[in-house]
Design a protein around this motif. Structure first.
Motif, PDB file in Angstrom:
ATOM      1  N   GLN A 298      46.429  47.194  33.306  1.00  0.00           N
ATOM      2  CA  GLN A 298      45.853  45.947  33.808  1.00  0.00           C
ATOM      3  C   GLN A 298      46.937  44.880  33.957  1.00  0.00           C
ATOM      4  O   GLN A 298      46.982  44.145  34.953  1.00  0.00           O
ATOM      5  CB  GLN A 298      44.769  45.458  32.836  1.00  0.00           C
ATOM      6  CG  GLN A 298      44.059  44.190  33.273  1.00  0.00           C
ATOM      7  CD  GLN A 298      43.122  44.428  34.443  1.00  0.00           C
ATOM      8  OE1 GLN A 298      42.385  45.395  34.452  1.00  0.00           O
ATOM      9  NE2 GLN A 298      43.158  43.553  35.445  1.00  0.00           N
ATOM     10  N   SER A 299      47.803  44.806  32.961  1.00  0.00           N
ATOM     11  CA  SER A 299      48.893  43.832  33.014  1.00  0.00           C
ATOM     12  C   SER A 299      49.758  44.067  34.248  1.00  0.00           C
ATOM     13  O   SER A 299      50.193  43.120  34.915  1.00  0.00           O
ATOM     14  CB  SER A 299      49.732  43.947  31.734  1.00  0.00           C
ATOM     15  OG  SER A 299      50.783  43.033  31.745  1.00  0.00           O
TER      16      SER A 299
ATOM     17  N   ASP B 116      47.910  43.013  37.448  1.00  0.00           N
ATOM     18  CA  ASP B 116      47.801  41.547  37.493  1.00  0.00           C
ATOM     19  C   ASP B 116      49.060  40.936  38.096  1.00  0.00           C
ATOM     20  O   ASP B 116      49.001  39.934  38.805  1.00  0.00           O
ATOM     21  CB  ASP B 116      47.583  40.976  36.083  1.00  0.00           C
ATOM     22  CG  ASP B 116      46.160  41.219  35.581  1.00  0.00           C
ATOM     23  OD1 ASP B 116      45.305  41.576  36.405  1.00  0.00           O
ATOM     24  OD2 ASP B 116      45.926  41.079  34.372  1.00  0.00           O
ATOM     25  N   GLN B 117      50.205  41.545  37.801  1.00  0.00           N
ATOM     26  CA  GLN B 117      51.455  41.025  38.364  1.00  0.00           C
ATOM     27  C   GLN B 117      51.538  41.270  39.864  1.00  0.00           C
ATOM     28  O   GLN B 117      52.026  40.435  40.616  1.00  0.00           O
ATOM     29  CB  GLN B 117      52.645  41.674  37.677  1.00  0.00           C
ATOM     30  CG  GLN B 117      52.820  41.223  36.240  1.00  0.00           C
ATOM     31  CD  GLN B 117      53.964  41.939  35.567  1.00  0.00           C
ATOM     32  OE1 GLN B 117      55.113  41.729  35.913  1.00  0.00           O
ATOM     33  NE2 GLN B 117      53.647  42.802  34.629  1.00  0.00           N
ATOM     34  N   PHE B 118      51.042  42.411  40.309  1.00  0.00           N
ATOM     35  CA  PHE B 118      51.107  42.719  41.742  1.00  0.00           C
ATOM     36  C   PHE B 118      50.182  41.800  42.548  1.00  0.00           C
ATOM     37  O   PHE B 118      50.481  41.483  43.697  1.00  0.00           O
ATOM     38  CB  PHE B 118      50.746  44.187  41.993  1.00  0.00           C
ATOM     39  CG  PHE B 118      51.899  45.115  41.777  1.00  0.00           C
ATOM     40  CD1 PHE B 118      52.912  45.209  42.717  1.00  0.00           C
ATOM     41  CD2 PHE B 118      51.985  45.895  40.643  1.00  0.00           C
ATOM     42  CE1 PHE B 118      53.982  46.059  42.514  1.00  0.00           C
ATOM     43  CE2 PHE B 118      53.056  46.747  40.429  1.00  0.00           C
ATOM     44  CZ  PHE B 118      54.063  46.835  41.371  1.00  0.00           C
TER      45      PHE B 118
ATOM     46  N   TYR C 148      35.998  53.116  37.333  1.00  0.00           N
ATOM     47  CA  TYR C 148      36.924  51.998  37.577  1.00  0.00           C
ATOM     48  C   TYR C 148      37.705  51.709  36.292  1.00  0.00           C
ATOM     49  O   TYR C 148      37.160  51.149  35.343  1.00  0.00           O
ATOM     50  CB  TYR C 148      36.144  50.773  38.062  1.00  0.00           C
ATOM     51  CG  TYR C 148      35.558  51.016  39.435  1.00  0.00           C
ATOM     52  CD1 TYR C 148      36.237  50.637  40.582  1.00  0.00           C
ATOM     53  CD2 TYR C 148      34.350  51.688  39.574  1.00  0.00           C
ATOM     54  CE1 TYR C 148      35.729  50.903  41.842  1.00  0.00           C
ATOM     55  CE2 TYR C 148      33.824  51.957  40.832  1.00  0.00           C
ATOM     56  CZ  TYR C 148      34.520  51.565  41.958  1.00  0.00           C
ATOM     57  OH  TYR C 148      34.019  51.852  43.197  1.00  0.00           O
ATOM     58  N   LEU C 149      38.973  52.080  36.286  1.00  0.00           N
ATOM     59  CA  LEU C 149      39.780  51.989  35.069  1.00  0.00           C
ATOM     60  C   LEU C 149      40.411  50.612  34.892  1.00  0.00           C
ATOM     61  O   LEU C 149      40.651  50.170  33.772  1.00  0.00           O
ATOM     62  CB  LEU C 149      40.875  53.056  35.090  1.00  0.00           C
ATOM     63  CG  LEU C 149      40.389  54.499  35.142  1.00  0.00           C
ATOM     64  CD1 LEU C 149      41.572  55.450  35.259  1.00  0.00           C
ATOM     65  CD2 LEU C 149      39.565  54.827  33.909  1.00  0.00           C
ATOM     66  N   ALA C 150      40.723  49.972  35.986  1.00  0.00           N
ATOM     67  CA  ALA C 150      41.299  48.622  35.932  1.00  0.00           C
ATOM     68  C   ALA C 150      41.060  47.972  37.285  1.00  0.00           C
ATOM     69  O   ALA C 150      41.099  48.648  38.313  1.00  0.00           O
ATOM     70  CB  ALA C 150      42.789  48.678  35.632  1.00  0.00           C
ATOM     71  N   HIS C 151      40.796  46.686  37.268  1.00  0.00           N
ATOM     72  CA  HIS C 151      40.595  45.973  38.536  1.00  0.00           C
ATOM     73  C   HIS C 151      40.825  44.489  38.331  1.00  0.00           C
ATOM     74  O   HIS C 151      40.976  44.029  37.186  1.00  0.00           O
ATOM     75  CB  HIS C 151      39.186  46.235  39.081  1.00  0.00           C
ATOM     76  CG  HIS C 151      38.089  45.662  38.244  1.00  0.00           C
ATOM     77  ND1 HIS C 151      37.729  44.335  38.273  1.00  0.00           N
ATOM     78  CD2 HIS C 151      37.262  46.248  37.320  1.00  0.00           C
ATOM     79  CE1 HIS C 151      36.736  44.124  37.437  1.00  0.00           C
ATOM     80  NE2 HIS C 151      36.443  45.261  36.827  1.00  0.00           N
ATOM     81  N   THR C 152      40.845  43.765  39.432  1.00  0.00           N
ATOM     82  CA  THR C 152      41.129  42.330  39.344  1.00  0.00           C
ATOM     83  C   THR C 152      39.966  41.488  39.871  1.00  0.00           C
ATOM     84  O   THR C 152      40.156  40.325  40.192  1.00  0.00           O
ATOM     85  CB  THR C 152      42.402  41.998  40.161  1.00  0.00           C
ATOM     86  OG1 THR C 152      42.189  42.412  41.520  1.00  0.00           O
ATOM     87  CG2 THR C 152      43.624  42.684  39.595  1.00  0.00           C
ATOM     88  N   PHE C 153      38.791  42.074  39.944  1.00  0.00           N
ATOM     89  CA  PHE C 153      37.644  41.347  40.495  1.00  0.00           C
ATOM     90  C   PHE C 153      37.002  40.416  39.462  1.00  0.00           C
ATOM     91  O   PHE C 153      36.857  40.777  38.302  1.00  0.00           O
ATOM     92  CB  PHE C 153      36.570  42.326  40.981  1.00  0.00           C
ATOM     93  CG  PHE C 153      37.016  43.174  42.134  1.00  0.00           C
ATOM     94  CD1 PHE C 153      37.221  42.614  43.384  1.00  0.00           C
ATOM     95  CD2 PHE C 153      37.229  44.533  41.968  1.00  0.00           C
ATOM     96  CE1 PHE C 153      37.631  43.401  44.447  1.00  0.00           C
ATOM     97  CE2 PHE C 153      37.635  45.326  43.019  1.00  0.00           C
ATOM     98  CZ  PHE C 153      37.845  44.760  44.266  1.00  0.00           C
ATOM     99  N   VAL C 154      36.621  39.253  39.916  1.00  0.00           N
ATOM    100  CA  VAL C 154      35.855  38.292  39.111  1.00  0.00           C
ATOM    101  C   VAL C 154      34.735  37.757  40.013  1.00  0.00           C
ATOM    102  O   VAL C 154      34.999  37.387  41.153  1.00  0.00           O
ATOM    103  CB  VAL C 154      36.753  37.128  38.657  1.00  0.00           C
ATOM    104  CG1 VAL C 154      35.921  36.047  37.965  1.00  0.00           C
ATOM    105  CG2 VAL C 154      37.866  37.613  37.733  1.00  0.00           C
ATOM    106  N   PRO C 155      33.486  37.728  39.582  1.00  0.00           N
ATOM    107  CA  PRO C 155      32.952  38.046  38.253  1.00  0.00           C
ATOM    108  C   PRO C 155      32.592  39.521  38.063  1.00  0.00           C
ATOM    109  O   PRO C 155      32.206  39.894  36.960  1.00  0.00           O
ATOM    110  CB  PRO C 155      31.678  37.200  38.208  1.00  0.00           C
ATOM    111  CG  PRO C 155      31.213  37.131  39.618  1.00  0.00           C
ATOM    112  CD  PRO C 155      32.454  37.130  40.467  1.00  0.00           C
ATOM    113  N   GLY C 156      32.733  40.325  39.107  1.00  0.00           N
ATOM    114  CA  GLY C 156      32.433  41.742  38.946  1.00  0.00           C
ATOM    115  C   GLY C 156      32.894  42.516  40.165  1.00  0.00           C
ATOM    116  O   GLY C 156      33.338  41.929  41.158  1.00  0.00           O
ATOM    117  N   ILE C 157      32.794  43.825  40.092  1.00  0.00           N
ATOM    118  CA  ILE C 157      33.203  44.653  41.225  1.00  0.00           C
ATOM    119  C   ILE C 157      32.153  44.521  42.329  1.00  0.00           C
ATOM    120  O   ILE C 157      30.965  44.752  42.072  1.00  0.00           O
ATOM    121  CB  ILE C 157      33.331  46.129  40.790  1.00  0.00           C
ATOM    122  CG1 ILE C 157      34.293  46.249  39.606  1.00  0.00           C
ATOM    123  CG2 ILE C 157      33.818  46.989  41.951  1.00  0.00           C
ATOM    124  CD1 ILE C 157      34.305  47.629  38.967  1.00  0.00           C
TER     125      ILE C 157
END
Lengths: 246, 459
Positions: A69-70, A73-75, A93-102
């Motif tokens: 995730q870290s 987040d940088q990319f 879904y192992l890691a993602h950058t969506f807020v508030p959800g996918i």
């Protein structure tokens, strides 16, 4: 003055020529910039997806999802990249950058697809999504979403800058051509006035010395007019041009 | 902004003159250069700027503007700390610092460690990774601290760990970070950190087990969209997997969320999945906002929070709503990694309460950007206190000539050490976490008390 009307066609021709040059150059520029930048952004996204996929192998095998995730987040801090998500080979879904959800559109999509896909996600925008397999797909897939609105804005800016530059050249070119045409028209107008005065046996309104002293075609014509007017009336024989007329 | 604080004093103190361009400084410059190049390629301009900042620090040191000593002199041992002293998570850095300083002040007043006072060189990172990386470069390369201590947060620590590996020849270790994430507990970075607290994996596993035992099978997760949130999410997922269950739903929020922000979208997402319980992996401002909006939107299920949340800070925000705090707090269950500071039967708690009252350490004014009212006691400051107590013991074991070379050995010599909380602490090459116990607390009469009867509380 009538003599300047002769140059109106010239001016029109110049405008037309510059217009065609500007339009064709702008069109070529828009096409080239749009194609190249779009291609570059798409390539960058694919490279990023591949980089994440390559770097994810050990992390995924070690089940170190916080580090994963870290990393993504940088990319996402890279301009144009709006979201990244990583799915397992089973579609989890192992890691993602969506807020508030996918988003539902993502959840409903084929998690193993790596071909570029255009997505329109309500509330988020329009995206071009590219994918890259992790460990040939057996460990999962990385998906990178590129913000098309942001990319379009950047392309528009790049094109706008180029078109502005071309337009500046157009304005400068037209102004320069008008100045040059006027430069040629002014002595012709003086010559015309000179000829009219001679024909009417009037004294020239302006000094004829400047015209007669010129070493160009206008000077030649002025001298020729002067020579003709100096011939005795009714001499009948064609006169010999003066020596100082070429 | 950096502040050195030992015995309650603040302000920079000049060290001995910097050496000329020595082999060590050349090595540092080379390493920093390599790091700059590799990081620029890896993380883009932002990180490259941070790393270039580090290069400038090296230059400053070479030109004589750095402190130029190795963190341990005849009079002092300097520990470096980067934590959140500003922003919505400032309570965590402030409380951790206060607890640690209560013990360090006590040690310093009693002659220090082998005659050396312990001081902290402080930097504020606002719980943001990039400032934390810059601060760490500064602490390692410019301030030359003896070791790193009391960092706050997973997204920050996770980004610092590669730095420690890069500079592994310098043997700068990170001690007792305020995070239960796995990266500093596992390869490839586990060798560069020592942890005291239990892990998030242990906290989430405990919460899941207790919920499932009470028949709460549909467990959803609300988490911070970063390494910390993912660490907790992974813990819950793994714990559920172990019981043959799956996550009932998940919702995220962006780091830095304030209590005034809305969490209604997140509540609606989770509510749609009809969870029996929600486990929150977030900071106190966001988790308090979620608890508020969950109650307001009728999601009345147990809401669990991890130790990182800062229970008192969270409860304070809910109390500040001016309405019945009982309404908003009755569904909260918070896991803790230290015992209750209310339990005065525990020797370390008595000592903690006494020293907190005696010293009442304050965050140096230079680091205070927003007003913050500290708590007389809190779980976070108790953890900082225990961190400092164990840190002092390790420094003592280094003997009269503290050297980084001997640090690891000194840590590994800690076996069955009694911190005064009942659980004994041991370290070893395969054991880099001192404590394993997780405690659970609920709110009663406006304060967190230990939860012993889950069934009774949930019924």
């Amino acid at each position: 003055m009538k003599i300047q009307k002769l140059f109106q066609r010239t001016r029109f021709g110049i405008f037309l020529l510059f217009g065609v040059i500007v339009l064709s150059t702008s069109a070529l520029c828009i096409y080239t910039v749009d194609t190249q930048l779009t291609s570059e952004y798409e390539t960058n996204s694919q490279n990023i997806a591949k980089s994440v996929a390559d770097a994810s192998v050990d992390i995924l095998l070690n089940r170190n999802l916080a580090t994963l995730q870290s990393m993504i987040d940088q990319f996402v801090e890279i301009q144009g990249i709006r979201y990244i998500y990583i799915t397992s080979e089973n579609g989890e879904y192992l890691a993602h950058t969506f807020v508030p959800g996918i988003p539902e559109q993502i959840l409903a999509s084929d998690h193993s697809n790596i071909e570029p896909v255009e997505r329109s996600i309500p509330g988020l925008g329009d995206f071009l999504e590219v994918g890259s397999p992790i460990l040939a797909g057996v460990a999962g897939t990385v998906h990178v979403g590129m913000d098309q609105d942001e990319v379009a804005l950047k392309i528009q800016r790049a094109i706008g800058q180029q078109v502005i530059l071309i337009c500046i050249f157009l304005v400068v070119g037209v102004l320069a051509s008008i100045w040059l045409v006027n430069l040629a028209a002014k002595p012709l107008a003086e010559l015309l006035a000179y000829a009219v005065n001679i024909a009417g046996n009037k004294e020239p309104e302006t000094s004829a010395d400047d015209l007669l002293g010129r070493d160009d075609e206008v000077g030649d014509l002025a001298r020729l007019f002067r020579h003709i007017s100096d011939q005795p009336p009714g001499s009948g024989a064609p006169g010999t041009p003066p020596e100082n007329v070429r | 902004m950096g502040v050195r604080d030992g015995n309650g004093q603040s302000g920079d103190k000049p060290g001995p003159p910097s050496p000329l361009l020595t082999r060590r400084t050349m090595l540092r410059r080379g390493l920093a250069g390599l790091l700059a190049v590799s990081c620029a390629g890896w993380a883009g301009r932002k990180d490259a700027d941070a790393v270039l900042g580090g290069l400038n620090m090296v230059s400053a040191q070479e030109t004589g503007s750095g402190t130029g000593f190795e963190g341990a002199t005849d009079d002092e041992i300097v520990l470096g700390m980067s934590a959140a002293f500003s922003g919505p998570s400032r309570g965590l850095g402030s409380e951790l610092y206060r607890g640690a300083m209560a013990y360090f002040n006590h040690v310093n007043d009693n002659g220090g460690v082998a005659g050396r006072k312990i001081s902290l060189k402080l930097y504020d990172d606002g719980y943001q990774p990039d400032p934390c990386v810059r601060n760490t470069m500064k602490l390692m390369l410019e301030d030359n601290v003896f070791l790193l201590f009391g960092y706050v947060g997973t997204p920050t620590v996770t980004r610092v760990l590669p730095l420690l590996k890069k500079f592994q020849d310098e043997q700068v270790y990170l001690f007792f970070p305020f995070t239960g994430a796995q990266p500093q507990r596992e390869p490839p970075y586990g060798d560069f950190a020592f942890n005291l607290r239990a892990s998030y994996r242990q906290e989430t596993a405990g919460l899941v087990t207790n919920f499932l035992a009470a028949g709460k099978k549909r467990i959803a997760v609300f988490y911070q969209a970063d390494a910390y949130g993912r660490s907790g999410w992974a813990g819950v997922r793994a714990a559920l997997d172990g019981h043959g269950e799956r996550l009932a739903g998940e919702a995220t929020y962006r780091r830095g969320q304030r209590f005034t922000g809305s969490m209604r979208e997140q509540v609606e997402i989770l509510k749609a999945n009809a969870p029996d319980a929600v486990i929150c992996i977030g900071s106190y401002a966001a988790c308090a906002a979620f608890a508020r909006d969950a109650i307001d939107r009728d999601l009345r299920v147990p809401i669990a929070n991890l130790s990182f949340v800062g229970s008192e800070n969270m409860l304070q925000l809910l109390s500040d709503l001016g309405e019945d705090v009982e309404t908003y707090s009755r569904y909260l269950v918070n896991s803790q990694v230290v015992p209750s500071y209310e339990d005065t039967s525990i020797p370390a708690v008595r000592e903690y309460r006494e020293l907190m009252e005696r010293y009442d350490p304050a965050v140096p004014d230079e680091l205070v950007q927003e007003s913050y009212s500290p708590f007389p006691q809190s779980f976070v400051s108790l953890e900082g206190f225990l961190d400092a107590k164990l840190m002092t013991e390790i420094l003592r074991r280094l003997g009269g000539t503290p050297d980084r070379d001997g640090l690891e050995e000194a840590v590994f010599s800690v076996q069955d050490f009694d911190l005064g909380i009942g659980e004994r602490v041991s370290f070893g090459p395969d054991r880099r976490q001192g404590l394993q116990t997780v405690y659970y607390t609920v709110v009663q009469e406006g304060r967190f008390v230990t939860l012993d009867d889950w069934q009774g509380w949930l019924s």
